[in-house]
Write an enzyme that holds these catalytic residues in place. Structure first.
Site, PDB file in Angstrom:
ATOM      1  N   THR A  40       3.390   2.670   6.057  1.00  0.00           N
ATOM      2  CA  THR A  40       1.986   2.257   5.939  1.00  0.00           C
ATOM      3  C   THR A  40       1.130   3.165   6.810  1.00  0.00           C
ATOM      4  OG1 THR A  40       0.348   0.594   6.595  1.00  0.00           O
ATOM      5  CG2 THR A  40       2.481   0.426   7.649  1.00  0.00           C
ATOM      6  N   ARG A  98      -5.602   7.067   2.152  1.00  0.00           N
ATOM      7  CA  ARG A  98      -4.254   6.715   1.700  1.00  0.00           C
ATOM      8  C   ARG A  98      -3.599   7.820   0.876  1.00  0.00           C
ATOM      9  NH1 ARG A  98      -4.012   0.649   0.484  1.00  0.00           N
ATOM     10  NH2 ARG A  98      -3.440   1.140  -1.631  1.00  0.00           N
ATOM     11  N   ASP A 114       4.519  -4.704   6.630  1.00  0.00           N
ATOM     12  CA  ASP A 114       5.081  -5.973   7.119  1.00  0.00           C
ATOM     13  C   ASP A 114       5.001  -7.100   6.090  1.00  0.00           C
ATOM     14  OD1 ASP A 114       2.384  -6.171   7.495  1.00  0.00           O
ATOM     15  OD2 ASP A 114       2.498  -6.859   9.575  1.00  0.00           O
ATOM     16  N   ASP A 164      -1.427   2.309   8.252  1.00  0.00           N
ATOM     17  CA  ASP A 164      -2.006   1.518   9.351  1.00  0.00           C
ATOM     18  C   ASP A 164      -1.196   1.608  10.648  1.00  0.00           C
ATOM     19  OD1 ASP A 164      -3.923   0.758   7.598  1.00  0.00           O
ATOM     20  OD2 ASP A 164      -3.374  -1.357   7.506  1.00  0.00           O
ATOM     21  N   GLY A 186       0.821  -1.216   0.000  1.00  0.00           N
ATOM     22  CA  GLY A 186       0.000   0.000   0.000  1.00  0.00           C
ATOM     23  C   GLY A 186       0.849   1.258   0.000  1.00  0.00           C
ATOM     24  N   ARG A 209      -6.417  -3.006   9.291  1.00  0.00           N
ATOM     25  CA  ARG A 209      -6.868  -4.404   9.226  1.00  0.00           C
ATOM     26  C   ARG A 209      -6.739  -5.113  10.565  1.00  0.00           C
ATOM     27  NH1 ARG A 209      -4.566  -6.186   3.467  1.00  0.00           N
ATOM     28  NH2 ARG A 209      -2.998  -4.739   4.170  1.00  0.00           N
ATOM     29  N   ASP A 220       1.108  -0.358  11.703  1.00  0.00           N
ATOM     30  CA  ASP A 220       1.002  -1.686  12.330  1.00  0.00           C
ATOM     31  C   ASP A 220       2.313  -2.475  12.275  1.00  0.00           C
ATOM     32  OD1 ASP A 220       1.071  -2.123   9.631  1.00  0.00           O
ATOM     33  OD2 ASP A 220      -0.668  -3.442   9.558  1.00  0.00           O
ATOM     34  N   ARG A 238       1.314  -5.111  -5.210  1.00  0.00           N
ATOM     35  CA  ARG A 238       1.279  -6.267  -4.300  1.00  0.00           C
ATOM     36  C   ARG A 238       1.533  -7.462  -5.215  1.00  0.00           C
ATOM     37  NH1 ARG A 238      -0.839  -4.184   0.457  1.00  0.00           N
ATOM     38  NH2 ARG A 238      -2.526  -2.682   0.271  1.00  0.00           N
TER      39      ARG A 238
HETATM   40  O1  F6P Z   1      -2.128   0.243   3.305  1.00  0.00           O
HETATM   41  C1  F6P Z   1      -2.820  -0.490   4.277  1.00  0.00           C
HETATM   42  C2  F6P Z   1      -4.241  -0.584   3.902  1.00  0.00           C
HETATM   43  O2  F6P Z   1      -4.625   0.714   3.699  1.00  0.00           O
HETATM   44  C3  F6P Z   1      -5.213  -1.277   4.842  1.00  0.00           C
HETATM   45  O3  F6P Z   1      -5.685  -0.521   5.902  1.00  0.00           O
HETATM   46  C4  F6P Z   1      -6.306  -1.686   3.904  1.00  0.00           C
HETATM   47  O4  F6P Z   1      -7.030  -2.771   4.400  1.00  0.00           O
HETATM   48  C5  F6P Z   1      -5.568  -2.047   2.694  1.00  0.00           C
HETATM   49  O5  F6P Z   1      -4.389  -1.269   2.686  1.00  0.00           O
HETATM   50  C6  F6P Z   1      -6.296  -1.878   1.401  1.00  0.00           C
HETATM   51  O6  F6P Z   1      -5.383  -1.981   0.371  1.00  0.00           O
HETATM   52  P1  F6P Z   1      -5.671  -2.302  -1.144  1.00  0.00           P
HETATM   53  O7  F6P Z   1      -6.991  -1.740  -1.480  1.00  0.00           O
HETATM   54  O8  F6P Z   1      -4.555  -1.648  -1.858  1.00  0.00           O
HETATM   55  O9  F6P Z   1      -5.632  -3.776  -1.269  1.00  0.00           O
END
Ligand code: F6P
Length: 319
Positions: free
Chosen positions: A125, A252, A102, A127, A10, A171, A129, A71
């Protein structure tokens, strides 16, 4: 000597500040700078380009990442990791900076074990986290984006005597929800770290409504999947006119805050200084109590970050 930078997973505001500093600072050190486009996918496909100052001019104010991210499912397969390694060799890259979360660091840990690459991670990130660091790049901007949205929702909630349930990202870690609830004075906060007790929420809110409360703001972390249940409780059990807002990916993006730009610079300088002194690094730059440090990637990826006790206690004071 040649170093490369890449984003993975992300995106987060402040990535561009880190990318710009990477190019400017490596050049200052007399090291060649390379940009890897499209994250791990681009590393597999050899989307690697020698950087010029021009590639990173005028990007500080932009959210996202000019070198893009991905990703990668293919990176789970050995043959693609080998291909990625061969691409690094082709460009004689002997140091790699990775901006990611992570999941990305787990992938880099594997990559390092197999090919002994020299890399350093920058926790990035919204998050927040990642274990071992109080702060991940991008969090400050995301919190400000959420605050801005909540301030606006308060205006309409209070005008109509309504309840609003706002779902924020996160998450497995409720950091964004917890800090946003504390700093905006929300009545309800639901995060993965604390079991959600709907009857208790109902009881507390009923008491407040009977004692003069006219509107309610509930913040729910997406990972709890409790958004609709909370809304149903407010609407059906407490009789509040209730609306749900899912903030989604607007959290984001956006112009990075001053703090995220400065942290993008600082994290990158720390990463480059460390790379210069190592040939087989597998560290992540961390930031705690105002100071930078380094942690083994193994430690970072084998632990989870959670909302800390102090913030949990502040949340309890909302009740
Ligand atoms: O970057 C982390 C995050 O924003 C999470 O909080 C969220 O669940 C996820 O990415 C969503 O990412 P994507 O839509 O890119 O799969």
């Amino acid at each position: 000597m040649a170093y490369a930078i890449m984003c993975s997973g992300g995106d987060a505001p402040g990535m561009n500040a880190a990318i710009k500093k990477f190019v400017d600072y490596t050049k200052k050190l007399g090291i060649e700078a390379y940009l890897i486009y499209d994250g791990l996918e681009g590393l597999i496909d050899g989307k690697i380009k020698q950087a010029s100052h021009d590639d990173v001019a005028g990007i500080l104010h932009r959210g996202g990442a000019v070198i893009r991210s991905s990703r990668s499912k293919r990176f789970y397969e050995y043959k693609y990791r080998k291909q990625a390694y061969e691409n690094l060799k082709k460009f004689a890259i002997d140091g790699l900076v990775v901006l990611g979360g992570d999941g990305s660091f787990r992938a880099m840990d594997r990559f390092w074990e197999e090919f002994n690459i020299n890399f350093v991670g920058i926790p990035t990130t919204i998050d927040n986290d990642i274990y071992g660091t109080e702060y991940c790049l991008g969090v400050d901007t995301a919190l400000n984006t959420i605050r801005d949205a909540l301030d606006k929702i308060y205006d309409t909630a209070s005008t109509f005597n309504r309840a609003f349930v706002v779902e924020v990202m996160g998450r497995e870690c409720g950091y964004l929800a917890a800090i946003s609830a504390i700093s905006s004075g929300a009545e309800i906060c639901v995060i993965p770290e604390v079991e959600c007790n709907i009857p208790l929420i109902e009881k507390q809110m009923r008491y407040e409504l009977e004692n003069g409360r006219r509107y309610i703001l509930a913040i729910v972390a997406e990972g709890t999947k409790k958004t609709q249940e909370i809304a149903d409780c407010l609407e059906n059990k407490l009789g509040m006119d209730t609306r749900v807002t899912i903030l989604g990916h607007i959290q984001r993006g956006g112009t990075p805050s001053t703090f995220d730009r400065m942290m993008g610079f600082e994290f990158t300088i720390q990463a480059l200084k460390h790379l210069q002194n190592s040939t087989n690094s597998n560290k992540v730059v961390v930031w705690n109590r105002g100071e930078f440090g380094l942690l083994d990637i193994e430690t970072v990826v084998s632990n989870k970050n959670r909302v800390n006790e102090y913030h949990l206690s502040m949340l309890n004071q909302l009740d």
